[in-house]
Design a protein around this motif. Structure first.
Motif, short mmCIF file in Angstrom:
data_model
loop_
_atom_site.label_atom_id
_atom_site.label_comp_id
_atom_site.label_asym_id
_atom_site.label_seq_id
_atom_site.Cartn_x
_atom_site.Cartn_y
_atom_site.Cartn_z
N LEU A 69 0.94 -1.16 0.04
CA LEU A 69 -0.03 0.15 -0.10
C LEU A 69 0.89 1.46 -0.09
O LEU A 69 0.34 2.54 -0.17
N SER A 72 1.34 3.60 -3.46
CA SER A 72 -0.06 3.90 -3.96
C SER A 72 -0.70 4.84 -2.87
O SER A 72 -1.33 5.95 -3.40
N ALA A 73 -0.37 4.83 -1.45
CA ALA A 73 -0.94 5.72 -0.67
C ALA A 73 -0.03 7.12 -0.32
O ALA A 73 -0.65 8.06 -0.46
N GLN A 193 -6.34 1.63 -5.99
CA GLN A 193 -6.90 0.48 -5.31
C GLN A 193 -7.97 -0.07 -6.10
O GLN A 193 -8.19 -1.22 -6.27
#
Ligand code: NI
Length: 225
Positions: A69, A72-73, A193
């Motif tokens: 993650l 992406s975050a 996501q």
């Protein structure tokens, strides 16, 4: 957005970190803070130049890069070398702001968009020590298993509650993101996501490809490189 990244470090790595950290000499945490923070900060840190701190910090960043993650975050552009702190014997850090712009050792400037705390002590090892973060949805208390990390906007007022038993050991650091604005970064994260879930179900269908193109065009428009 606050995001919990689970198991950034596995149990064996946490144990290895703790064996090294618990043997270190810790210094007063007020050495690395501005005037506002110094009035409310009561903890210990590792000297940032210590070879152990440097080596463990590099291990933290390598582990983070492997987390599914993280990119992406955070959409990271630059990351401050991780620091390490320890709260014990009533140690705490009252509500404060993290400086918005940091002068790095190489003379460059880094804007703090995201703050990270990687917990290195299990919640049962200490009482208190919650990270409390204010955001537009109110106040959140965070106390995670050792090896887990919380990512939150550096724009939030935050505090660490007094540790009344045991010791709270953690690593903390800041990220300058490609995307300065938290709301835009959250939208890109949710879009990415969703695309990943669609791709897992449908493969590279034309619509998945179009959404991927949309994601990259938004990133191209909004990113600061
Ligand atoms: Ni802080």
């Amino acid at each position: 957005m606050m995001l919990h990244l689970a198991e950034v470090l596995d149990q064996a790595t946490v144990a290895d970190f703790r064996a090294q950290l618990d043997a270190m000499d810790w210094v007063d945490g007020r050495q690395t803070v501005g005037a506002q923070g110094a009035r409310v900060k009561q903890n210990q840190q590792l000297d940032v130049r210590s070879p152990v701190a440097v080596a463990l910090g590099q291990q933290v960043l390598a582990a983070l890069a492997r987390h599914p993650l993280y990119f992406s975050a955070a959409l990271p552009r630059r990351v401050v070398p991780p620091l390490f702190n320890r709260y014990a014997g009533g140690g705490q850090y009252g509500f404060h702001v993290d400086g918005s712009v940091r002068h790095e050792a190489d003379g460059s400037l880094l804007r703090t968009d995201l703050s990270c705390t990687l917990f290195l002590a299990e919640p049962e090892e200490y009482d208190g020590g919650e990270l409390v973060v204010h955001d537009t949805y109110g106040q959140h208390e965070v106390k995670l298993p050792a090896g887990d990390l919380i990512l939150y906007p550096s724009s939030s007022l935050h505090a660490v509650m007094p540790v009344t038993r045991g010791a709270r050991v953690a690593s903390f650091f800041w990220i300058q993101s490609l995307i300065r604005d938290d709301a835009r970064r959250v939208q890109l994260f949710e879009l990415d996501q969703t695309i990943q879930r669609l791709r897992a179900r449908l493969g590279d269908e034309a619509e998945v490809l179009q959404l991927t193109n949309l994601y990259h065009n938004l990133l191209r428009q909004w990113s600061e490189v």
